[in-house]
Each structure stands twice: as structure tokens, then as C-alpha cells.
Design an enzyme around this catalytic site. Structure first.
Site, PDB file in Angstrom:
ATOM      1  N   ASP A   1       0.863  -1.174   0.000  1.00 49.15           N
ATOM      2  CA  ASP A   1       0.000   0.000   0.000  1.00 49.15           C
ATOM      3  C   ASP A   1       0.906   1.232   0.000  1.00 49.15           C
ATOM      4  OD1 ASP A   1      -1.996  -1.864   0.417  1.00 49.15           O
ATOM      5  OD2 ASP A   1      -2.804  -0.916   2.223  1.00 49.15           O
TER       6      ASP A   1
ATOM      7  N   SER B   1       7.477   5.017   5.591  1.00 47.99           N
ATOM      8  CA  SER B   1       8.720   4.720   4.898  1.00 47.99           C
ATOM      9  C   SER B   1       8.460   4.553   3.413  1.00 47.99           C
ATOM     10  CB  SER B   1       9.400   3.495   5.491  1.00 47.99           C
ATOM     11  OG  SER B   1      10.781   3.539   5.181  1.00 47.99           O
TER      12      SER B   1
END
Length: 271
Positions: free
Chosen positions: A89, A230
Site C-alpha cells: 500500500d 517509509s
């Protein structure tokens, strides 16, 4: 707060401390402890998390909550061998890599060598494509292999840990400074590609499941990021994948394209 850190002299002094891996390691160890559990409800409220896709459990610590698993079937993996799937995702941008193996993100220019620290490997991606999947704290933080094939051993590149939010990527070359880990995938349908995980501020741990050489499967879990947002980077060789037009158009508009794990991001070129 991030504007203060990245765009003022005083903020940049604080930044030198905040980006040190040692601080992220301390935070990570705290978030592994049961004493971190009270942070979970506030994090859910602050980020307006919808937990309907996830297995609801009695998480023993914050990091177990942050790396929570999805319910079965909520991220179906496209099994069409002509389609390259998203490994996670995230918010996706796609950049061409020119004949000098250079690509530009905002005001920062990168070479593939900057990312990989391997000149020979970098040359394999001349004229190819760089896909950048930015994960925010609200995203699912586990990731998978984008195609079946064989993986190399992982290579870890130490560095510091900037946030990967746009305010940072506009101010400094985050992706060539941050700690990161990558593997070369020899895929069945899209040639050789590099899959790289990039750490971020307060994300000291990139937890990959398979450190050595081995066969892998499309959609098989590769690893997870612990606390924070991240990035995953895919480097694709020239002529191996045609990226979806809506993704390319969003990048042209300086927008990030929302994508989910298992969805197609491109396809094999028509012969």
C-alpha cells in the site's frame, strides 16, 4: 514542525540528532515493550485509522499493532502474468531513468549508483523506470514480492534517517542518505529488477524475512517496516514494463497516486 526542522537553521541543528539511527533504535526498543500499549488508541484517533480491513487482536505492544495483519482476502493479488503488481500500500510516483542513469524527484537529482552503490548493477537500469511507493503511518506496513522469480542476497546500506514526507524530499536527497536495504529479483515476467526498502525517521528497523538467495512467489510476504512511514523503490529495466497512464499523469502533475498491495501498476509491453 517538519517545516521548522528542514527549513530553518535552528531546526537543522535539531535534525542532526533526530536523524541518527541510534535514536530510532531506542524508540524502536521502547515500542516493543508492553508499556507502549497505551499509545495505540491515540495513534488510531490521530491518524483516523479505519481498522475494518485488519485482524483485531490484543496487541501486546505498539509495534505489534503497527505491523498488524490484514484479514484474509482484503488485498487480492492480481495473478495475471502480464501485470506487474504493487508490492505494498502507498502513494506512488514513477520517474524515467535517463541514459546517464539519472532521475529527478522534486528538486533533488539521483543516480541509480547513488541508490545502489554498485556501478555495474546501476548500468543495467539505464533508460528504465524508478517507482517510488511512499508509505504513511496509516498504511499497511507489510510488503510482498511484485512477481515470482529468484532473489539475491540482501544488501544493507547504512545511513541516517530523514522523514520521507515531501517537506524533506524537497529539501535534501533523502533516498541516497537514508539507511536502506535492497535485493535483486530475477523475475519470471519482467526481467531483473531491484526492490529496495528505505528506512525513515524513527523507523530504525527494516525487517526482511528472507536474507539469502531463494525462489520467491508473486504476493509472498517479503517483510515489514516498524513504526513510522517509509518507502519502497522498484527499479525496472528499459522496455520491461509499461506503467499505467493514470500513474504517469499523476506524477507529471506532481501528485502521488494512491495504490494498494496486489493492484497492477503496469504491464508487459505489447510486441
Amino acid at each position: 514542525m517538519l517545516t521548522f526542522l528542514y527549513h530553518t537553521p535552528v531546526g537543522r541543528c535539531f535534525l542532526k540528532v533526530l536523524t541518527k539511527p541510534a535514536l530510532s533504535n531506542v524508540v524502536g526498543r521502547f515500542l516493543d515493550l508492553p508499556v507502549s500499549r497505551p499509545l495505540i488508541p491515540g495513534f488510531i484517533r490521530k491518524n483516523q485509522l479505519d481498522l475494518s480491513d485488519y485482524r483485531l487482536e490484543d496487541w501486546p505492544c505498539f509495534n505489534d499493532f503497527f505491523t498488524r495483519r490484514l484479514k484474509d482476502g482484503v488485498r487480492p493479488v492480481d495473478q495475471n502474468p502480464e501485470h506487474l503488481i504493487a508490492p505494498c500500500d502507498g502513494l506512488l510516483t514513477a520517474y524515467p531513468v535517463d541514459r546517464q542513469a539519472v532521475f529527478s524527484i522534486k528538486d533533488s537529482s539521483y543516480t541509480v549508483y547513488d541508490l545502489l552503490r554498485s556501478r555495474g548493477l546501476a548500468e543495467a537500469f539505464l533508460g528504465g523506470t524508478c517507482l517510488i511507493f511512499r508509505l504513511t503511518p496509516s498504511h499497511y506496513h507489510r510488503y510482498c514480492y511484485p512477481d515470482s522469480g529468484k532473489k539475491s542476497e540482501n544488501r544493507f546500506l547504512p545511513g541516517i534517517l530523514h522523514t520521507v514526507q515531501p517537506v524533506a524530499t524537497e529539501a535534501c536527497p533523502v533516498y541516497r542518505q537514508n539507511s536502506r536495504e535492497y535485493t535483486v529479483l530475477r523475475t519470471e515476467h519482467f526481467g531483473d529488477m531491484v526492490m529496495m526498502e528505505v528506512g525513515a525517521m524513527l523507523v530504525g528497523r527494516i525487517c526482511n524475512e528472507h536474507p539469502g538467495r531463494m525462489p520467491v512467489l508473486r504476493g509472498q510476504e517479503k517483510g515489514r517496516f516498524e513504526f513510522g512511514g517509509s518507502t519502497i523503490i522498484l527499479l525496472l529495466q528499459k522496455g520491461t514494463v509499461e506503467i499505467r497512464e493514470d500513474i504517469l499523469a499523476a506524477t507529471e502533475r506532481n501528485e502521488e497516486f494512491p495504490i494498494r498491495l496486489g493492484e497492477p501498476v503496469g504491464s508487459k509491453p505489447k510486441r
